[in-house]
Write an enzyme that holds these catalytic residues in place. Structure first.
Site, PDB file in Angstrom:
ATOM      1  N   LYS A 184      26.815  13.201  20.753  1.00 25.34           N
ATOM      2  CA  LYS A 184      26.849  12.854  22.181  1.00 25.34           C
ATOM      3  C   LYS A 184      26.619  14.169  22.922  1.00 25.34           C
ATOM      4  O   LYS A 184      27.447  15.080  22.874  1.00 25.34           O
ATOM      5  CB  LYS A 184      28.198  12.262  22.594  1.00 25.34           C
ATOM      6  CG  LYS A 184      28.237  11.964  24.093  1.00 25.34           C
ATOM      7  CD  LYS A 184      29.654  11.800  24.618  1.00 25.34           C
ATOM      8  CE  LYS A 184      29.648  11.501  26.117  1.00 25.34           C
ATOM      9  NZ  LYS A 184      29.256  12.680  26.942  1.00 25.34           N
ATOM     10  N   GLY A 241      36.217  21.099  24.048  1.00 25.95           N
ATOM     11  CA  GLY A 241      36.282  20.819  25.483  1.00 25.95           C
ATOM     12  C   GLY A 241      37.702  20.900  25.982  1.00 25.95           C
ATOM     13  O   GLY A 241      38.500  21.714  25.490  1.00 25.95           O
ATOM     14  N   GLY A 246      40.076  16.079  24.583  1.00 22.01           N
ATOM     15  CA  GLY A 246      40.336  16.124  23.141  1.00 22.01           C
ATOM     16  C   GLY A 246      41.485  15.198  22.764  1.00 22.01           C
ATOM     17  O   GLY A 246      41.418  14.466  21.782  1.00 22.01           O
ATOM     18  N   GLU A 265      38.763  21.172  19.384  1.00 19.85           N
ATOM     19  CA  GLU A 265      39.123  22.522  19.804  1.00 19.85           C
ATOM     20  C   GLU A 265      39.312  22.447  21.303  1.00 19.85           C
ATOM     21  O   GLU A 265      38.371  22.106  22.024  1.00 19.85           O
ATOM     22  CB  GLU A 265      37.972  23.464  19.421  1.00 19.85           C
ATOM     23  CG  GLU A 265      38.380  24.903  19.392  1.00 19.85           C
ATOM     24  CD  GLU A 265      37.500  25.712  20.279  1.00 19.85           C
ATOM     25  OE1 GLU A 265      36.375  26.029  19.870  1.00 19.85           O
ATOM     26  OE2 GLU A 265      37.931  26.020  21.396  1.00 19.85           O
ATOM     27  N   CYS A 302      36.489  29.980  25.027  1.00 16.77           N
ATOM     28  CA  CYS A 302      37.777  29.486  24.544  1.00 16.77           C
ATOM     29  C   CYS A 302      38.660  30.637  24.090  1.00 16.77           C
ATOM     30  O   CYS A 302      39.871  30.478  23.952  1.00 16.77           O
ATOM     31  CB  CYS A 302      37.556  28.501  23.404  1.00 16.77           C
ATOM     32  SG  CYS A 302      36.255  29.005  22.309  1.00 16.77           S
TER      33      CYS A 302
HETATM   34  P1  NAP Z   1      35.473  17.862  28.798  1.00 15.13           P
HETATM   35  O1  NAP Z   1      35.703  17.296  30.143  1.00 15.13           O
HETATM   36  O2  NAP Z   1      36.606  17.817  27.864  1.00 15.13           O
HETATM   37  O3  NAP Z   1      34.217  17.096  28.163  1.00 15.13           O
HETATM   38  C1  NAP Z   1      33.727  17.385  26.866  1.00 15.13           C
HETATM   39  C2  NAP Z   1      33.056  16.135  26.296  1.00 15.13           C
HETATM   40  O4  NAP Z   1      34.041  15.140  26.035  1.00 15.13           O
HETATM   41  C3  NAP Z   1      32.061  15.495  27.220  1.00 15.13           C
HETATM   42  O5  NAP Z   1      31.012  14.968  26.434  1.00 15.13           O
HETATM   43  C4  NAP Z   1      32.847  14.368  27.870  1.00 15.13           C
HETATM   44  O6  NAP Z   1      31.959  13.352  28.186  1.00 15.13           O
HETATM   45  C5  NAP Z   1      33.774  13.934  26.747  1.00 15.13           C
HETATM   46  N1  NAP Z   1      35.052  13.435  27.249  1.00 15.13           N
HETATM   47  C6  NAP Z   1      35.930  14.110  28.027  1.00 15.13           C
HETATM   48  N2  NAP Z   1      37.020  13.356  28.264  1.00 15.13           N
HETATM   49  C7  NAP Z   1      36.830  12.192  27.602  1.00 15.13           C
HETATM   50  C8  NAP Z   1      37.607  11.007  27.465  1.00 15.13           C
HETATM   51  N3  NAP Z   1      38.801  10.885  28.052  1.00 15.13           N
HETATM   52  N4  NAP Z   1      37.108   9.995  26.730  1.00 15.13           N
HETATM   53  C9  NAP Z   1      35.898  10.103  26.147  1.00 15.13           C
HETATM   54  N5  NAP Z   1      35.118  11.199  26.248  1.00 15.13           N
HETATM   55  C10 NAP Z   1      35.576  12.232  26.971  1.00 15.13           C
HETATM   56  O7  NAP Z   1      35.002  19.368  28.861  1.00 15.13           O
HETATM   57  P2  NAP Z   1      33.952  20.126  29.800  1.00 15.13           P
HETATM   58  O8  NAP Z   1      33.155  19.183  30.633  1.00 15.13           O
HETATM   59  O9  NAP Z   1      33.224  21.012  28.923  1.00 15.13           O
HETATM   60  O10 NAP Z   1      34.837  21.045  30.724  1.00 15.13           O
HETATM   61  C11 NAP Z   1      35.974  20.620  31.402  1.00 15.13           C
HETATM   62  C12 NAP Z   1      37.165  21.485  31.027  1.00 15.13           C
HETATM   63  O11 NAP Z   1      37.243  21.603  29.606  1.00 15.13           O
HETATM   64  C13 NAP Z   1      37.126  22.914  31.476  1.00 15.13           C
HETATM   65  O12 NAP Z   1      37.563  23.104  32.782  1.00 15.13           O
HETATM   66  C14 NAP Z   1      38.009  23.606  30.476  1.00 15.13           C
HETATM   67  O13 NAP Z   1      39.346  23.525  30.876  1.00 15.13           O
HETATM   68  C15 NAP Z   1      37.821  22.838  29.225  1.00 15.13           C
HETATM   69  N6  NAP Z   1      36.931  23.469  28.213  1.00 15.13           N
HETATM   70  C16 NAP Z   1      37.520  24.153  27.228  1.00 15.13           C
HETATM   71  C17 NAP Z   1      36.732  24.734  26.244  1.00 15.13           C
HETATM   72  C18 NAP Z   1      37.360  25.467  25.125  1.00 15.13           C
HETATM   73  O14 NAP Z   1      36.619  26.038  24.350  1.00 15.13           O
HETATM   74  N7  NAP Z   1      38.648  25.456  24.960  1.00 15.13           N
HETATM   75  C19 NAP Z   1      35.358  24.627  26.286  1.00 15.13           C
HETATM   76  C20 NAP Z   1      34.776  23.919  27.316  1.00 15.13           C
HETATM   77  C21 NAP Z   1      35.597  23.339  28.274  1.00 15.13           C
HETATM   78  P3  NAP Z   1      31.861  12.635  29.610  1.00 15.13           P
HETATM   79  O15 NAP Z   1      32.076  13.674  30.641  1.00 15.13           O
HETATM   80  O16 NAP Z   1      30.499  12.067  29.568  1.00 15.13           O
HETATM   81  O17 NAP Z   1      32.936  11.603  29.546  1.00 15.13           O
END
Ligand code: NAP
Length: 530
Positions: A184, A241, A246, A265, A302
């Site tokens: 995805k 993410g 997660g 992660e 991260c």
């Molecule tokens: P995210 O919101 O967690 O999204 C990552 C992926 O997961 C996307 O494909 C998203 O798809 C999917 N997703 C998220 N929540 C979901 C749910 N409840 N059910 C199903 N699928 C879900 O991460 P992001 O857009 O990269 O960034 C947002 C936040 O993530 C940042 O502000 C940061 O805090 C954190 N982040 C952390 C790291 C790390 O390495 N620790 C890396 C990147 C981001 P859809 O949006 O299409 O649903």
């Protein structure tokens, strides 16, 4: 290089759908063409059916075929040339030199896994030959080997559009062991993802593998991610993410009739402990290094060091001043998307109003309010206020850090004990410091997957010994890594064959060791045949 906006189901472009989404250039706020089609439930079904159908053939593919496949992906990615880099730059705002480096890492990790597959010993072959004369009970012939778990769903990460996205670490480690992959793509960089998915498709063809070994789905809804995790043909999931995302996927996988592992992660504060000798000897130098690590990639790693601990006193004042000066001189940077920049601004604003928290410094230049920009900031707090407010132990994704002033070494140890699981933990110290801080080291070993000495946690090497995973909430399973060659262990399971006729055994377990693998035979490691 033109984009069509479609998903790829087992190599074939999907049909256009009525629902679409656009990528946005975070540097200008402008929407980017073309529109990308949300993939349908029917396409999820088709992708996983093709993945499952291809799994037996893929499992039987020779190491040479899979190595060739991984190398072909690398070649095809490079063949995309500047078009790939400029699309990734437009969709993420990441500088071209960073993206060039990331492409190098992506191609490098594909080639590294190709070597691992060609060498073959990753399958951990173990043979205990029969002892028919043993008393009181004879031993049967027992032989075990790691086998692929089956179709793996990978979520592309927003902060690594190449190295942790469509053909990134999760995908390559799963393909290496013979697991079909359904990706995805992250909705923030759909064009970049489409280009890379096309490269993988060409490599599938060149390697002569079944098309179902790889599918790529476009989508911007949580429903799509949930459907993929809950699909009965999915055998494991790789995710990078947010903690919320997660955790939602982990719970969705756990609620299945047949639960499956989700290797997520999620979040880490990567604490840095500066011990008194180091603070005195080179406080200003550490301050400069900390600023660089904290602001690198606009803090969107991260492994960004979000927490720093040091003991109060004169040396800390010198350090504090140097850090404030360094942060003051750091410019705001473009963040990946408005969701991330909005969450960053809100998290900093929330942290600043906690009792006892003060702003030590922020970047001299204000961020452009109309664009997703992050302004570097360093906050400071005393150990008691920190310990009593658990919200201060939540990740702020972006160029922000919190300096915690401890009273003494005992207080430092106490603060370390109170931390959640981390990807990394760092100690800056002299030899004399270390001699006094043995207990702190022991605590940090329990808290983190990687413990660093006199360095900074950003910059993760892709190699056999790397551990990029730590106790929850850093990752969902601290026994595994998502970076480095050991990442493939997430996608395999052991099978033990008891008293099987040798010609029927997998090649890895045959007496003549036709693949020349390193094996554990009757307790002895070697490449011998018998
Ligand atoms: P995210 O919101 O967690 O999204 C990552 C992926 O997961 C996307 O494909 C998203 O798809 C999917 N997703 C998220 N929540 C979901 C749910 N409840 N059910 C199903 N699928 C879900 O991460 P992001 O857009 O990269 O960034 C947002 C936040 O993530 C940042 O502000 C940061 O805090 C954190 N982040 C952390 C790291 C790390 O390495 N620790 C890396 C990147 C981001 P859809 O949006 O299409 O649903």
């Amino acid at each position: 290089m033109s984009l069509h906006g479609k998903s790829y189901i087992a190599g074939a472009p999907s049909l256009p759908s009525p629902l679409t989404f656009l990528a946005v250039d975070p540097q200008t706020g402008a929407a980017l063409e073309p529109a990308f089609y949300e993939c349908s439930e029917r396409e999820v079904e088709a992708a996983l059916a093709a993945a499952e159908a291809s799994a037996p053939t893929f499992r039987q593919s020779t190491p040479e075929m899979r190595s060739f496949f991984l190398e072909a992906i690398a070649t095809e990615i490079l063949a995309l040339g500047d078009a790939l880099l400029s699309r990734a730059h437009a969709e993420t705002g990441l500088p071209l030199d960073r993206l060039t480096g990331e492409r190098g890492r992506t191609v490098g990790q594909l080639r590294l896994f190709a070597e691992v597959v060609r060498e073959g010993s990753w399958c951990d072959a173990r043979i205990d030959t029969a002892l028919p004369e043993r008393t009181p009970v004879p031993r049967p012939d027992l032989r075990s080997v790691l086998v692929p778990v089956g179709p793996v769903v990978v979520f592309g990460a927003s902060n690594f559009p190449l190295a942790f996205s469509v053909a990134g670490g999760d995908t390559v480690s799963a393909l290496a062991v013979g697991c079909p992959v359904v990706v995805k793509g992250h909705p923030a960089h759909p064009g970049t993802s489409e280009l890379v998915a096309g490269a993988v498709n060409r490599a599938v063809l060149a390697a002569g593998l079944p098309a179902g070994v790889f599918s790529f789905l476009q989508g911007s809804t949580h429903a799509l991610g949930k459907a993929l995790v809950q699909h009965p043909k999915t055998r494991a999931v790789g995710f990078t993410g947010s903690q919320r995302g997660g955790r939602a996927l982990l719970d969705a996988a756990g609620a299945r009739l047949e639960p499956i592992p989700v290797f997520a992660e999620m979040s880490s504060l990567n604490p840095v402990f500066i011990l008194p000798g180091a603070l005195l000897e080179r406080g200003a130098q550490i301050a400069e290094g900390l600023k660089n690590s904290l602001t690198m990639g606009v803090g969107q790693f991260c492994t960004k060091p979000g927490l720093t601990f040091a003991i109060g006193g004169e040396s800390l004042e010198v350090f504090r001043e140097a850090l404030a000066k360094a942060i003051h001189g750091a410019a705001p940077g473009t963040m990946l998307h408005t969701g991330i920049s909005g969450a960053f601004a809100a998290a900093v604003a929330a942290a600043e109003v906690f009792p006892g928290v003060h702003r030590l410094a922020c970047g001299e230049r204000e961020a452009d309010a109309a664009l997703p920009q992050g302004r570097p900031v360093i906050l400071s707090v005393g150990s008691e206020a920190f310990a009593s407010q658990p919200q201060l132990r939540e990740e702020i994704f972006g160029p922000a850090g919190l300096l915690v002033e401890a009273k003494n070494l005992e207080d430092l140890r106490h603060l370390a004990e109170g931390l959640d699981g981390q990807l990394t933990a760092t100690i800056h110290g002299t030899e004399a410091d270390l001699a006094e801080a043995r207990e702190l080291v022991a605590i940090l070993e329990r808290k983190a997957g990687r413990v660093l000495f006199n360095g900074f946690p950003t910059g993760v090497e892709v190699c056999p010994s790397m551990q990029h995973g730590g106790p929850y909430p850093a990752t969902s399973d601290s026994r595994f890594t998502s970076v480095g060659t050991a990442a493939l262990r997430r996608w395999v399971r052991p099978v033990c064959y008891q008293n099987f006729p040798v010609p029927v055994l997998p090649q890895e377990l045959r007496n003549d060791n036709p693949l020349g693998l390193m094996r554990l035979v009757n307790g002895k490691l070697g490449r011998e045949s018998f």
